[in-house]
Enzyme design. Structure first.
Site, PDB file in Angstrom:
ATOM      1  N   CYS A 245      59.279  50.409  28.857  1.00 22.35           N
ATOM      2  CA  CYS A 245      58.297  49.883  29.804  1.00 22.35           C
ATOM      3  C   CYS A 245      58.668  50.288  31.233  1.00 22.35           C
ATOM      4  O   CYS A 245      59.834  50.270  31.612  1.00 22.35           O
ATOM      5  CB  CYS A 245      58.242  48.360  29.693  1.00 22.35           C
ATOM      6  SG  CYS A 245      57.044  47.581  30.809  1.00 22.35           S
TER       7      CYS A 245
ATOM      8  N   ASP B 163      40.139  38.835  26.022  1.00 23.27           N
ATOM      9  CA  ASP B 163      40.890  37.957  26.918  1.00 23.27           C
ATOM     10  C   ASP B 163      41.704  36.987  26.091  1.00 23.27           C
ATOM     11  O   ASP B 163      41.396  36.739  24.924  1.00 23.27           O
ATOM     12  CB  ASP B 163      39.941  37.151  27.809  1.00 23.27           C
ATOM     13  CG  ASP B 163      39.316  35.988  27.041  1.00 23.27           C
ATOM     14  OD1 ASP B 163      39.723  34.833  27.260  1.00 23.27           O
ATOM     15  OD2 ASP B 163      38.424  36.227  26.176  1.00 23.27           O
TER      16      ASP B 163
ATOM     17  N   HIS C 139      55.494  40.875  33.035  1.00 23.73           N
ATOM     18  CA  HIS C 139      55.733  41.913  32.030  1.00 23.73           C
ATOM     19  C   HIS C 139      54.706  41.848  30.904  1.00 23.73           C
ATOM     20  O   HIS C 139      54.160  42.876  30.473  1.00 23.73           O
ATOM     21  CB  HIS C 139      57.140  41.772  31.456  1.00 23.73           C
ATOM     22  CG  HIS C 139      57.348  42.592  30.213  1.00 23.73           C
ATOM     23  ND1 HIS C 139      57.604  43.940  30.251  1.00 23.73           N
ATOM     24  CD2 HIS C 139      57.296  42.234  28.896  1.00 23.73           C
ATOM     25  CE1 HIS C 139      57.709  44.405  29.008  1.00 23.73           C
ATOM     26  NE2 HIS C 139      57.535  43.388  28.164  1.00 23.73           N
TER      27      HIS C 139
ATOM     28  N   ASP D 261      33.723  31.760  31.583  1.00 21.81           N
ATOM     29  CA  ASP D 261      33.227  31.292  30.294  1.00 21.81           C
ATOM     30  C   ASP D 261      32.274  30.123  30.536  1.00 21.81           C
ATOM     31  O   ASP D 261      32.143  29.631  31.657  1.00 21.81           O
ATOM     32  CB  ASP D 261      34.375  30.918  29.368  1.00 21.81           C
ATOM     33  CG  ASP D 261      35.213  29.770  29.899  1.00 21.81           C
ATOM     34  OD1 ASP D 261      34.786  29.110  30.867  1.00 21.81           O
ATOM     35  OD2 ASP D 261      36.312  29.542  29.365  1.00 21.81           O
TER      36      ASP D 261
ATOM     37  N   CYS E 210      60.822  45.502  34.335  1.00 20.89           N
ATOM     38  CA  CYS E 210      61.742  46.302  33.528  1.00 20.89           C
ATOM     39  C   CYS E 210      62.508  47.324  34.359  1.00 20.89           C
ATOM     40  O   CYS E 210      63.597  47.761  33.961  1.00 20.89           O
ATOM     41  CB  CYS E 210      60.969  46.988  32.395  1.00 20.89           C
ATOM     42  SG  CYS E 210      60.395  45.811  31.135  1.00 20.89           S
TER      43      CYS E 210
ATOM     44  N   CYS F  39      57.201  48.777  33.973  1.00 20.87           N
ATOM     45  CA  CYS F  39      56.707  47.766  34.913  1.00 20.87           C
ATOM     46  C   CYS F  39      57.804  47.392  35.911  1.00 20.87           C
ATOM     47  O   CYS F  39      58.987  47.700  35.728  1.00 20.87           O
ATOM     48  CB  CYS F  39      56.207  46.529  34.167  1.00 20.87           C
ATOM     49  SG  CYS F  39      57.495  45.404  33.554  1.00 20.87           S
TER      50      CYS F  39
END
Length: 385
Positions: free
Chosen positions: A306, A268, A337, A92, A311, A308
């Site tokens: 989930c 973002d 997560h 940025d 999880c 991931c």
């Protein structure tokens, strides 16, 4: 030739699936971009970011200018080498951080005088200085230095602000020493006023040959959500179709899907890591505060839908224990997560666009996230006595 290019693959209504080509690789869109403010996404390693399929991350010009300084980063060969991240990076301009300093900064036509939030030392960032810092950082995508006014600033202030942003954009173009290696994005301002958004976009597109993409600035900065949605619906479809569209600073799942529905490609936010570090996680059925006592014996994962790493391997009860005892691992697992959740949500949105069922996907997600099987969701599964 611009160093950052966009290819539109498919549209479903106003929603778009595409690909952004950068010097450090391609980005499938729509995409969520984790924020690495100080050359690190808090609690995450670059290897973990790759594992959760992060395709691009952000660096912060203001913070890296102050510490360790952009000159030091340049000596390491740029931000990619400094932080060991080989995929695309967006930086940025530093504008949002500088303008958020309030009494610690003073805006002039030349730039912004401000005092460091770290030690009170005096500094000055102009459009030229912002681009010089970003050139040293070596990001793939740079943002033009803009003025980011409060979301509910009055019309006269908004008009003056967007016109200054246009003048600064011209100076950013001239200051860029790496136009063949670093793409420059313009930032459309104008607050909640539709005609001022038009004015900003019209002025910036007169310089279109110099911009690799367009960002929508000045939203999610205090204005009512209905105003944010109205402006998204109004201005996003007017942005050049052949270039990526970036909504800055939005990381709430429902807001993100609304943005995609209006044609936004990139988003973002620090939110997933920030709330994760404080014990709040995203789930299919809304947010979950893992520190609550009701999860002390809960053997379920954070989100039963989930897949991931967190999880698959850890229970709510264990992660609650980590937070209650102040163990850093709890913050790491919750952040992991949350980032995975948003990245996968955007990947699913992309697949839905490609399959012409994005709006059905969006409706189902919203129904689950806002209503869900609440009685079943919050009822802990405990060990049997």
């Amino acid at each position: 030739m611009l160093p950052v290019k966009y290819k539109l693959e498919k549209k479903d209504g106003k929603a778009r699936a595409g690909e952004i080509n950068t010097p450090h690789g391609n980005i499938k869109t729509p995409v969520f971009m984790p924020v690495g403010t100080q050359a690190t996404v808090k609690t995450m390693t670059p290897e973990e970011l790759e594992k959760i399929n992060a395709e691009i991350i952000l660096g912060n010009t203001y913070h890296l200018y102050l510490r360790p300084t952009d000159e030091i980063v340049a000596k390491f060969g740029g931000l990619h080498k400094f932080m060991n991240w080989n995929k695309p990076i967006l930086t940025d301009s530093g504008g949002f951080q500088v303008f958020s300093l309030g009494a610690l900064r003073k805006i002039t036509e030349e730039g912004v005088n401000f005092r460091s939030h770290i030690d009170g030392s005096k500094h000055f960032i102009s459009p030229e200085k912002s681009i010089s810092i970003q050139n040293n950082l070596g990001s793939d995508i740079m943002m033009a230095f803009d003025e980011c006014p409060p979301g509910l600033a009055d019309r006269e202030y908004m008009k003056d602000s967007l016109e200054r942003t246009t003048r600064w954009a011209k100076r950013c173009i001239k200051a860029n020493k790496n136009p063949d290696r670093q793409g420059l994005f313009a930032i459309v301002q104008g607050g909640i006023y539709e005609d001022l958004r038009d004015q900003s976009l019209n002025e910036l597109t007169e310089m279109d040959d110099h911009f690799s993409g367009y960002a929508i600035g000045g939203l999610a900065v205090g204005e009512p959500r209905e105003d944010m949605y109205r402006i998204l619906d109004y201005i996003t479809p007017k942005l050049p179709e052949e270039k990526p569209r970036y909504l800055m600073g939005v990381g709430e799942p429902l807001d993100m899907l609304e943005a995609v529905a209006n044609g936004v490609d990139m988003m973002d936010c620090v939110q997933p890591s920030r709330i994760g570090r404080h014990g709040t996680v995203f789930t299919k059925y809304g947010r979950l505060v893992i520190k609550n006592a009701s999860y002390s014996e809960d053997t379920r994962p954070l989100d039963e839908d989930c897949d991931c790493y967190v999880c698959k391997n850890y229970t709510r009860g264990y992660i609650r224990h980590l937070f209650k005892t102040g163990e850093i691992l709890g913050q790491r697992l919750a952040t992991y997560h949350n980032l995975y959740f948003l990245i996968k949500m955007m990947n699913n949105a992309r697949e839905a666009i490609l399959n012409n069922n994005f709006y059905e996907f969006k409706k189902e997600f919203e129904n689950n996230y806002t209503q869900g099987k609440k009685s079943e969701w919050i009822k802990p599964k405990k060990f049997k006595d």
